[in-house]
Design a protein around this motif. Structure first.
Motif, mmCIF file in Angstrom:
data_model
loop_
_atom_site.group_PDB
_atom_site.id
_atom_site.type_symbol
_atom_site.label_atom_id
_atom_site.label_comp_id
_atom_site.label_asym_id
_atom_site.label_seq_id
_atom_site.Cartn_x
_atom_site.Cartn_y
_atom_site.Cartn_z
ATOM 1 N N UNK A 176 0.820 -1.210 0.000
ATOM 2 C CA UNK A 176 0.000 0.000 0.000
ATOM 3 C C UNK A 176 0.856 1.263 0.000
ATOM 4 N N UNK A 177 1.984 1.230 0.706
ATOM 5 C CA UNK A 177 2.885 2.383 0.704
ATOM 6 C C UNK A 177 3.518 2.584 -0.668
ATOM 7 N N UNK A 178 3.882 1.483 -1.343
ATOM 8 C CA UNK A 178 4.443 1.596 -2.692
ATOM 9 C C UNK A 178 3.410 2.158 -3.656
ATOM 10 N N UNK A 179 2.168 1.740 -3.493
ATOM 11 C CA UNK A 179 1.084 2.256 -4.322
ATOM 12 C C UNK A 179 0.894 3.747 -4.070
ATOM 13 N N UNK A 180 0.865 4.114 -2.818
ATOM 14 C CA UNK A 180 0.655 5.510 -2.439
ATOM 15 C C UNK A 180 1.765 6.414 -2.986
ATOM 16 N N UNK A 181 2.996 5.915 -2.983
ATOM 17 C CA UNK A 181 4.125 6.725 -3.438
ATOM 18 C C UNK A 181 4.304 6.681 -4.953
ATOM 19 N N UNK A 182 3.485 5.870 -5.643
ATOM 20 C CA UNK A 182 3.543 5.818 -7.098
ATOM 21 C C UNK A 182 4.579 4.860 -7.649
ATOM 22 N N UNK A 183 5.160 4.032 -6.796
ATOM 23 C CA UNK A 183 6.176 3.076 -7.250
ATOM 24 C C UNK A 183 5.554 1.914 -8.021
ATOM 25 N N UNK B 43 -0.915 -3.514 -10.296
ATOM 26 C CA UNK B 43 0.176 -4.288 -9.702
ATOM 27 C C UNK B 43 -0.094 -4.562 -8.228
ATOM 28 N N UNK B 44 -0.600 -3.563 -7.525
ATOM 29 C CA UNK B 44 -0.911 -3.734 -6.106
ATOM 30 C C UNK B 44 -1.970 -4.811 -5.920
ATOM 31 N N UNK B 45 -2.977 -4.801 -6.758
ATOM 32 C CA UNK B 45 -4.040 -5.807 -6.684
ATOM 33 C C UNK B 45 -3.473 -7.203 -6.879
ATOM 34 N N UNK B 46 -2.596 -7.359 -7.871
ATOM 35 C CA UNK B 46 -1.993 -8.666 -8.131
ATOM 36 C C UNK B 46 -1.140 -9.131 -6.964
ATOM 37 N N UNK B 47 -0.365 -8.213 -6.396
ATOM 38 C CA UNK B 47 0.486 -8.563 -5.261
ATOM 39 C C UNK B 47 -0.347 -8.944 -4.043
#
Length: 43
Positions: free
Chosen positions: A9-16, A21-25
């Motif tokens: 969630x932090x990677x998603x929030x920061x745009x990484x 991709x977040x859903x798949x992970x």
């Protein structure tokens, strides 16, 4: 694991990573957790 979810969630929030991709992970983590629970209950 909550820690893994938080990292994603932090990677998603920061745009990484993208939302897709977040859903798949997150789905992969959920699947892994279920497999671990099944393994533990079978022992």
């Amino acid at each position: 694991m909550q820690n893994e979810r938080d990292m994603i969630l932090k990677m998603l929030e920061s745009g990484k990573i993208t939302a897709d991709e977040a859903t798949k992970l997150l789905s992969a983590i959920e699947k892994n957790n279920k497999e671990e629970e099944e393994k533990s209950s079978n022992e």
